[in-house]
Scaffold this motif. Sequence first.
Motif, PDB file in Angstrom:
ATOM      1  N   SER A  90     -32.123   6.930   5.503  1.00 39.92           N
ATOM      2  CA  SER A  90     -33.224   7.815   5.099  1.00 39.92           C
ATOM      3  C   SER A  90     -33.910   7.413   3.807  1.00 39.92           C
ATOM      4  CB  SER A  90     -32.687   9.239   4.900  1.00 39.92           C
ATOM      5  OG  SER A  90     -31.851   9.274   3.753  1.00 39.92           O
ATOM      6  N   ILE A 142     -32.751   8.182   1.043  1.00 38.08           N
ATOM      7  CA  ILE A 142     -32.317   9.169   0.044  1.00 38.08           C
ATOM      8  C   ILE A 142     -31.141   8.591  -0.733  1.00 38.08           C
ATOM      9  CG2 ILE A 142     -31.368  11.496  -0.316  1.00 38.08           C
ATOM     10  CD1 ILE A 142     -32.802  12.348   2.296  1.00 38.08           C
ATOM     11  N   SER A 199     -30.535  16.756   3.170  1.00 35.92           N
ATOM     12  CA  SER A 199     -31.921  16.843   2.685  1.00 35.92           C
ATOM     13  C   SER A 199     -32.163  18.155   1.939  1.00 35.92           C
ATOM     14  CB  SER A 199     -32.918  16.664   3.835  1.00 35.92           C
ATOM     15  OG  SER A 199     -32.763  17.697   4.765  1.00 35.92           O
ATOM     16  N   ASN A 228     -34.842  20.923   1.022  1.00 32.20           N
ATOM     17  CA  ASN A 228     -36.049  21.315   1.758  1.00 32.20           C
ATOM     18  C   ASN A 228     -36.904  22.350   1.045  1.00 32.20           C
ATOM     19  OD1 ASN A 228     -33.544  21.210   4.068  1.00 32.20           O
ATOM     20  ND2 ASN A 228     -35.233  19.768   4.257  1.00 32.20           N
ATOM     21  N   ARG A 283     -47.912  25.622  -2.659  1.00 28.01           N
ATOM     22  CA  ARG A 283     -47.120  25.024  -3.749  1.00 28.01           C
ATOM     23  C   ARG A 283     -48.011  24.019  -4.490  1.00 28.01           C
ATOM     24  NH1 ARG A 283     -41.556  21.467  -2.942  1.00 28.01           N
ATOM     25  NH2 ARG A 283     -40.901  21.574  -5.130  1.00 28.01           N
ATOM     26  N   ALA A 300     -46.573  14.413   5.087  1.00 27.22           N
ATOM     27  CA  ALA A 300     -45.594  13.383   5.456  1.00 27.22           C
ATOM     28  C   ALA A 300     -44.139  13.768   5.198  1.00 27.22           C
ATOM     29  CB  ALA A 300     -45.949  12.075   4.745  1.00 27.22           C
ATOM     30  N   GLU A 328     -46.345  23.604   3.733  1.00 23.11           N
ATOM     31  CA  GLU A 328     -47.381  22.674   3.252  1.00 23.11           C
ATOM     32  C   GLU A 328     -48.451  22.398   4.327  1.00 23.11           C
ATOM     33  OE1 GLU A 328     -46.583  19.090   0.574  1.00 23.11           O
ATOM     34  OE2 GLU A 328     -46.962  18.137   2.498  1.00 23.11           O
ATOM     35  N   LEU A 380     -37.984  14.440   8.412  1.00 29.56           N
ATOM     36  CA  LEU A 380     -36.759  13.823   8.924  1.00 29.56           C
ATOM     37  C   LEU A 380     -35.848  14.874   9.553  1.00 29.56           C
ATOM     38  CD1 LEU A 380     -35.003  11.192   8.749  1.00 29.56           C
ATOM     39  CD2 LEU A 380     -34.151  12.058   6.582  1.00 29.56           C
ATOM     40  N   VAL A 383     -35.474  21.946   9.718  1.00 28.19           N
ATOM     41  CA  VAL A 383     -36.676  22.529   9.123  1.00 28.19           C
ATOM     42  C   VAL A 383     -37.873  22.434  10.075  1.00 28.19           C
ATOM     43  CG1 VAL A 383     -36.063  22.374   6.686  1.00 28.19           C
ATOM     44  CG2 VAL A 383     -37.157  20.414   7.770  1.00 28.19           C
ATOM     45  N   PHE A 427     -40.217  12.382  12.071  1.00 26.18           N
ATOM     46  CA  PHE A 427     -40.532  10.998  11.697  1.00 26.18           C
ATOM     47  C   PHE A 427     -39.818  10.645  10.402  1.00 26.18           C
ATOM     48  CE2 PHE A 427     -43.192   7.742   9.614  1.00 26.18           C
ATOM     49  CZ  PHE A 427     -43.102   6.763  10.595  1.00 26.18           C
ATOM     50  N   LEU A 484     -39.655   8.409   7.215  1.00 19.99           N
ATOM     51  CA  LEU A 484     -40.595   7.611   6.400  1.00 19.99           C
ATOM     52  C   LEU A 484     -40.123   6.182   6.173  1.00 19.99           C
ATOM     53  CD1 LEU A 484     -41.533  10.370   3.802  1.00 19.99           C
ATOM     54  CD2 LEU A 484     -43.050   9.376   5.520  1.00 19.99           C
ATOM     55  N   MET A 485     -38.843   5.924   6.455  1.00 23.01           N
ATOM     56  CA  MET A 485     -38.339   4.555   6.298  1.00 23.01           C
ATOM     57  C   MET A 485     -38.766   3.664   7.466  1.00 23.01           C
ATOM     58  SD  MET A 485     -36.911   4.670   3.460  1.00 23.01           S
ATOM     59  CE  MET A 485     -37.979   6.012   2.964  1.00 23.01           C
ATOM     60  N   ASN A 488     -42.986  15.688  -3.373  1.00 21.09           N
ATOM     61  CA  ASN A 488     -41.606  16.103  -3.656  1.00 21.09           C
ATOM     62  C   ASN A 488     -40.577  15.534  -2.687  1.00 21.09           C
ATOM     63  OD1 ASN A 488     -42.485  17.853  -5.881  1.00 21.09           O
ATOM     64  ND2 ASN A 488     -43.494  18.999  -4.250  1.00 21.09           N
ATOM     65  N   TYR A 517     -36.419  11.481  -4.364  1.00 23.83           N
ATOM     66  CA  TYR A 517     -35.078  11.207  -3.830  1.00 23.83           C
ATOM     67  C   TYR A 517     -34.889   9.728  -3.496  1.00 23.83           C
ATOM     68  CZ  TYR A 517     -35.287  16.229  -3.488  1.00 23.83           C
ATOM     69  OH  TYR A 517     -35.443  17.561  -3.799  1.00 23.83           O
ATOM     70  N   PHE A 518     -35.955   8.934  -3.671  1.00 25.45           N
ATOM     71  CA  PHE A 518     -35.894   7.513  -3.317  1.00 25.45           C
ATOM     72  C   PHE A 518     -35.815   6.651  -4.581  1.00 25.45           C
ATOM     73  CE2 PHE A 518     -38.861   8.716   0.480  1.00 25.45           C
ATOM     74  CZ  PHE A 518     -37.792   9.283   1.159  1.00 25.45           C
TER      75      PHE A 518
HETATM   76  C1  LIG Z   1     -38.371  19.099  -1.128  1.00 23.58           C
HETATM   77  S1  LIG Z   1     -39.030  18.936   0.488  1.00 23.58           S
HETATM   78  C2  LIG Z   1     -40.766  18.802   0.133  1.00 23.58           C
HETATM   79  C3  LIG Z   1     -41.605  19.630   1.077  1.00 23.58           C
HETATM   80  C4  LIG Z   1     -43.115  19.649   0.763  1.00 23.58           C
HETATM   81  N1  LIG Z   1     -43.682  18.345   0.839  1.00 23.58           N
HETATM   82  C5  LIG Z   1     -43.392  20.269  -0.584  1.00 23.58           C
HETATM   83  O1  LIG Z   1     -43.731  19.544  -1.516  1.00 23.58           O
HETATM   84  O2  LIG Z   1     -43.242  21.480  -0.728  1.00 23.58           O
HETATM   85  C6  LIG Z   1     -38.574  17.234   0.863  1.00 23.58           C
HETATM   86  C7  LIG Z   1     -38.580  16.947   2.370  1.00 23.58           C
HETATM   87  O3  LIG Z   1     -38.504  15.537   2.548  1.00 23.58           O
HETATM   88  C8  LIG Z   1     -37.796  15.294   3.744  1.00 23.58           C
HETATM   89  N2  LIG Z   1     -37.327  13.890   3.765  1.00 23.58           N
HETATM   90  C9  LIG Z   1     -36.377  13.306   2.994  1.00 23.58           C
HETATM   91  N3  LIG Z   1     -36.223  12.023   3.334  1.00 23.58           N
HETATM   92  C10 LIG Z   1     -37.100  11.771   4.326  1.00 23.58           C
HETATM   93  C11 LIG Z   1     -37.409  10.623   5.112  1.00 23.58           C
HETATM   94  N4  LIG Z   1     -36.795   9.452   4.931  1.00 23.58           N
HETATM   95  N5  LIG Z   1     -38.365  10.741   6.052  1.00 23.58           N
HETATM   96  C12 LIG Z   1     -39.016  11.922   6.258  1.00 23.58           C
HETATM   97  N6  LIG Z   1     -38.761  13.034   5.554  1.00 23.58           N
HETATM   98  C13 LIG Z   1     -37.815  12.967   4.612  1.00 23.58           C
HETATM   99  C14 LIG Z   1     -36.671  16.324   3.698  1.00 23.58           C
HETATM  100  O4  LIG Z   1     -36.115  16.567   4.968  1.00 23.58           O
HETATM  101  C15 LIG Z   1     -37.381  17.540   3.099  1.00 23.58           C
HETATM  102  O5  LIG Z   1     -37.818  18.431   4.095  1.00 23.58           O
END
Ligand SMILES: C[S@@+](CC[C@H](N)C(=O)[O-])C[C@H]1O[C@@H](n2cnc3c(N)ncnc32)[C@H](O)[C@@H]1O
Length: 276
Positions: free
Chosen positions: A24, A26, A76, A78, A84, A115, A122, A149, A153, A205, A207-208, A224, A228-229
């Motif tokens: 992921s 992460i 993850s 969420n 926001r 994304a 969002e 991912l 959610v 989907f 993102l990787m 946001n 985590y990356f």
């Molecule tokens: C903190 S939430 C942000 C939600 C929204 N974008 C916002 O700003 O309010 C982060 C989201 O990123 C998703 N996520 C983490 N790694 C991901 C990946 N590799 N591909 C797709 N989504 C990912 C998580 O599942 C989580 O739902």
Amino acid sequence: MNFSLEPLSDKLFKKFSSLVFAQSGIYLNSEKKELLNARLGKRLRKIGFDSFEAYYNYVVNDKSGEEIVQLLDCVSTNFTSFFREKAHFDYLTATVLPEFLKKSAAKRRLSFWSAACSSGEEPYTLAIVINDFFINNPGWNCSVLATDLSTRVLNTARNGIYDMNRVASLPPEVLKQNFKKGKGKGEGYVKVKVHIRNMITFQRFNLMHRFAWPEPFQVIFCRNVMIYFNKQTQEELVDKFYSCLEPGGYLFIGHSESLSGIKHSFVRAAPAVYRK
Ligand SMILES: C[S@@+](CC[C@H](N)C(=O)[O-])C[C@H]1O[C@@H](n2cnc3c(N)ncnc32)[C@H](O)[C@@H]1O
């Protein structure tokens, strides 16, 4: 049945964090060990595993690929909300949409991508803002692709049903125009109205993975999640966003994130807004 579970060892934490990173992007540093212990512990108890090692072996050998999805759901974060970082939606209405109203007047079609959409707040906010803007400009076809991912959610997002508390701070007219109040069993909940729901396509989907979208986007929200990356993953991801935006298109990132410190081709347009 109750199982007593040995706490997650350092060695197994490293194995799980490498697996999560590979799948992921992460990055779980050692401070996340307790979090992983607690969240994975719940999952193990639910499906009847009595050791983290047995569970790890199960996940890596699971040919169906279903358990890795569950594991990633556990790790993850969420957190999200409607409107926001409201400044982004104000910028969209004041600058981005008027610009595309002129620029895309011939084809009258715009594609947006949320994304990392989490539980849907969002993309629904995006659809509400876009719909509100184009209400006086009929004939436009605006669509929002919403991906994440986490299947957990995404299920909430697809349902579009939220506790009243989550929309309590929205202006009454926004609430009235875009949400239906629940009655009977649905008391205390609201449901996103169909005209907003129909603007959005939800899809799992990662993102990787390679991007192969049929057409370029005009606007991408990726907020946001990049926190985590690690830097290299961020750089590769931002590069992929650049490639799938139309020239002049916008990338919105979280206000606590920044592209400074990584190599990229965007031009900064506003706080946490970048332009191709
Ligand atoms: C903190 S939430 C942000 C939600 C929204 N974008 C916002 O700003 O309010 C982060 C989201 O990123 C998703 N996520 C983490 N790694 C991901 C990946 N590799 N591909 C797709 N989504 C990912 C998580 O599942 C989580 O739902």
